[in-house]
Motif scaffolding. Structure first.
Motif, PDB file in Angstrom:
ATOM      1  N   ALA A 196      -5.411 -16.596  10.405  1.00  0.00           N
ATOM      2  CA  ALA A 196      -4.994 -16.417   9.089  1.00  0.00           C
ATOM      3  C   ALA A 196      -5.887 -16.575   8.003  1.00  0.00           C
ATOM      4  N   PRO A 197      -6.767 -17.337   8.035  1.00  0.00           N
ATOM      5  CA  PRO A 197      -7.564 -17.241   7.089  1.00  0.00           C
ATOM      6  C   PRO A 197      -8.305 -16.037   7.096  1.00  0.00           C
ATOM      7  N   SER A 198      -8.739 -15.617   7.811  1.00  0.00           N
ATOM      8  CA  SER A 198      -9.446 -14.066   7.801  1.00  0.00           C
ATOM      9  C   SER A 198      -8.593 -13.056   7.546  1.00  0.00           C
ATOM     10  N   ALA A 199      -7.269 -12.987   7.984  1.00  0.00           N
ATOM     11  CA  ALA A 199      -6.263 -12.110   7.296  1.00  0.00           C
ATOM     12  C   ALA A 199      -6.140 -12.187   5.734  1.00  0.00           C
ATOM     13  N   LEU A 200      -6.022 -13.330   5.419  1.00  0.00           N
ATOM     14  CA  LEU A 200      -5.887 -13.506   3.917  1.00  0.00           C
ATOM     15  C   LEU A 200      -7.171 -13.057   3.065  1.00  0.00           C
ATOM     16  N   PHE A 201      -8.036 -13.238   3.378  1.00  0.00           N
ATOM     17  CA  PHE A 201      -9.575 -12.861   3.009  1.00  0.00           C
ATOM     18  C   PHE A 201      -9.660 -11.112   2.885  1.00  0.00           C
ATOM     19  N   ARG A 202      -9.207 -10.930   4.144  1.00  0.00           N
ATOM     20  CA  ARG A 202      -9.076  -9.389   4.372  1.00  0.00           C
ATOM     21  C   ARG A 202      -8.342  -8.685   3.353  1.00  0.00           C
ATOM     22  N   ILE A 203      -7.121  -9.035   3.315  1.00  0.00           N
ATOM     23  CA  ILE A 203      -6.187  -8.476   2.407  1.00  0.00           C
ATOM     24  C   ILE A 203      -6.532  -8.726   0.825  1.00  0.00           C
ATOM     25  N   ALA A 204      -7.179  -9.745   0.465  1.00  0.00           N
ATOM     26  CA  ALA A 204      -7.587 -10.025  -0.882  1.00  0.00           C
ATOM     27  C   ALA A 204      -8.643  -9.088  -1.119  1.00  0.00           C
ATOM     28  N   GLU A 205      -9.408  -9.001  -0.009  1.00  0.00           N
ATOM     29  CA  GLU A 205     -10.944  -8.058  -0.517  1.00  0.00           C
ATOM     30  C   GLU A 205     -10.520  -6.724  -0.603  1.00  0.00           C
ATOM     31  N   ARG A 206      -9.421  -6.488   0.077  1.00  0.00           N
ATOM     32  CA  ARG A 206      -9.180  -4.879   0.157  1.00  0.00           C
ATOM     33  C   ARG A 206      -8.333  -4.251  -0.917  1.00  0.00           C
ATOM     34  N   HIS A 207      -7.205  -5.264  -1.016  1.00  0.00           N
ATOM     35  CA  HIS A 207      -6.226  -4.898  -2.084  1.00  0.00           C
ATOM     36  C   HIS A 207      -5.713  -5.739  -3.101  1.00  0.00           C
ATOM     37  N   ALA A 208      -6.883  -6.917  -3.279  1.00  0.00           N
ATOM     38  CA  ALA A 208      -6.212  -7.758  -4.580  1.00  0.00           C
ATOM     39  C   ALA A 208      -7.644  -8.212  -5.067  1.00  0.00           C
ATOM     40  N   ALA A 209      -8.517  -7.343  -5.025  1.00  0.00           N
ATOM     41  CA  ALA A 209      -9.987  -7.646  -5.630  1.00  0.00           C
ATOM     42  C   ALA A 209     -10.090  -7.938  -6.894  1.00  0.00           C
ATOM     43  N   THR A 210      -9.300  -7.104  -7.607  1.00  0.00           N
ATOM     44  CA  THR A 210      -9.356  -7.281  -9.292  1.00  0.00           C
ATOM     45  C   THR A 210      -7.977  -7.889  -9.640  1.00  0.00           C
ATOM     46  N   GLU A 211      -8.142  -8.392 -11.108  1.00  0.00           N
ATOM     47  CA  GLU A 211      -6.921  -8.640 -11.489  1.00  0.00           C
ATOM     48  C   GLU A 211      -5.761  -7.679 -11.726  1.00  0.00           C
ATOM     49  N   GLU A 212      -6.082  -6.544 -11.995  1.00  0.00           N
ATOM     50  CA  GLU A 212      -5.048  -5.547 -12.079  1.00  0.00           C
ATOM     51  C   GLU A 212      -4.390  -5.256 -10.787  1.00  0.00           C
ATOM     52  N   GLN A 213      -5.250  -5.357  -9.446  1.00  0.00           N
ATOM     53  CA  GLN A 213      -4.477  -5.146  -8.181  1.00  0.00           C
ATOM     54  C   GLN A 213      -3.545  -6.199  -7.800  1.00  0.00           C
ATOM     55  N   ARG A 214      -3.994  -7.509  -8.515  1.00  0.00           N
ATOM     56  CA  ARG A 214      -3.084  -8.660  -8.197  1.00  0.00           C
ATOM     57  C   ARG A 214      -1.927  -8.633  -8.896  1.00  0.00           C
ATOM     58  N   ARG A 215      -1.785  -8.175 -10.119  1.00  0.00           N
ATOM     59  CA  ARG A 215      -0.809  -8.073 -11.170  1.00  0.00           C
ATOM     60  C   ARG A 215       0.262  -7.055 -10.655  1.00  0.00           C
ATOM     61  N   ARG A 216      -0.049  -6.058  -9.952  1.00  0.00           N
ATOM     62  CA  ARG A 216       0.718  -5.124  -9.649  1.00  0.00           C
ATOM     63  C   ARG A 216       2.265  -5.639  -8.691  1.00  0.00           C
ATOM     64  N   GLN A 217       1.875  -6.875  -8.297  1.00  0.00           N
ATOM     65  CA  GLN A 217       3.010  -7.225  -7.440  1.00  0.00           C
ATOM     66  C   GLN A 217       3.702  -8.178  -8.135  1.00  0.00           C
ATOM     67  N   THR A 218       3.478  -8.660  -9.382  1.00  0.00           N
ATOM     68  CA  THR A 218       4.146  -9.664 -10.151  1.00  0.00           C
ATOM     69  C   THR A 218       4.890  -8.987 -11.477  1.00  0.00           C
ATOM     70  N   ASN A 219       5.970  -9.904 -11.908  1.00  0.00           N
ATOM     71  CA  ASN A 219       6.754  -9.391 -12.907  1.00  0.00           C
ATOM     72  C   ASN A 219       5.787 -10.296 -14.023  1.00  0.00           C
ATOM     73  N   PRO A 220       5.472  -9.956 -15.107  1.00  0.00           N
ATOM     74  CA  PRO A 220       4.576 -10.600 -16.153  1.00  0.00           C
ATOM     75  C   PRO A 220       5.650 -11.457 -16.933  1.00  0.00           C
ATOM     76  N   MET A 221       6.771 -10.940 -16.948  1.00  0.00           N
ATOM     77  CA  MET A 221       7.925 -11.722 -17.835  1.00  0.00           C
ATOM     78  C   MET A 221       8.502 -13.124 -16.870  1.00  0.00           C
ATOM     79  N   LEU A 222       8.651 -12.948 -15.821  1.00  0.00           N
ATOM     80  CA  LEU A 222       9.145 -13.919 -14.858  1.00  0.00           C
ATOM     81  C   LEU A 222       8.753 -14.187 -13.541  1.00  0.00           C
ATOM     82  N   PRO A 223       8.472 -15.332 -12.974  1.00  0.00           N
ATOM     83  CA  PRO A 223       7.979 -15.626 -11.637  1.00  0.00           C
ATOM     84  C   PRO A 223       9.027 -15.033 -10.820  1.00  0.00           C
ATOM     85  N   ALA A 224       8.621 -14.613  -9.779  1.00  0.00           N
ATOM     86  CA  ALA A 224       9.458 -14.291  -8.357  1.00  0.00           C
ATOM     87  C   ALA A 224       9.996 -15.576  -7.881  1.00  0.00           C
ATOM     88  N   PRO A 225      10.963 -15.480  -7.068  1.00  0.00           N
ATOM     89  CA  PRO A 225      11.519 -16.774  -6.656  1.00  0.00           C
ATOM     90  C   PRO A 225      10.566 -17.658  -5.860  1.00  0.00           C
TER      91      PRO A 225
END
Length: 153
Positions: free
Chosen positions: A31-60
């Motif tokens: 699990a830790p390696s899986a999280l780091f792999r995805i973070a490194e490959r698909h969530a390395a920048t703030e812009e990449q991390r923001r693409r899954q969130t709604n800037p106005m309201l948190p997801a449930p």
């Protein structure tokens, strides 16, 4: 001579070469390696991390996690932010079935996409920490049935 475990007790599968590995334990170890792999490959920048969130309201799931983090002390409230109260806790508890349903839908879709990308049920079982391809198929069938019932009017 090594001791044999008492009936009802099992030797450690990691140290006993004659015991099959525990798939769930192996998955948890990845699990830790899986999280780091995805973070490194698909969530390395703030812009990449923001693409899954709604800037106005948190997801449930984010709202529930935030309340839990604030209650546990894992997150600190900002200056001027009200403390978590009973109504906030009730609101988070209210969201849990929605979070569980969304996670079921997410898992069902991911399993369908994995199959669509040519992954075998055995490969999927490995990823889920299940011991057999049959267990992975059965899990998918249960999830698909449950999500179909939730979507029905």
């Amino acid at each position: 001579m090594p001791e044999t475990p008492a009936p009802g007790h099992s030797a450690d599968a990691e140290t006993d070469p004659f015991l099959p590995p525990d798939p769930e334990r192996a998955r948890a170890g990845r699990a830790p390696s899986a999280l780091f792999r995805i973070a490194e490959r698909h969530a390395a920048t703030e812009e990449q991390r923001r693409r899954q969130t709604n800037p106005m309201l948190p997801a449930p799931h984010e709202a529930v996690r935030l309340v839990a983090f604030l209650l546990s002390g894992a997150a600190r409230p900002e200056e001027g932010e009200p403390e978590v109260d009973k109504a906030d806790i009730t609101a988070a508890l209210t969201l849990l079935p929605l979070v569980r349903g969304e996670l079921d839908e997410l898992e069902t879709g991911l399993l369908q996409m994995a199959r669509g990308r040519g992954m075998t049920w055995q490969e999927i079982a490995f990823g889920l920490g299940l011991g057999t391809q049959q267990a992975a198929r059965q899990r998918y069938e249960r999830l698909a049935s449950r999500t179909a019932r939730e979507e029905a009017p």
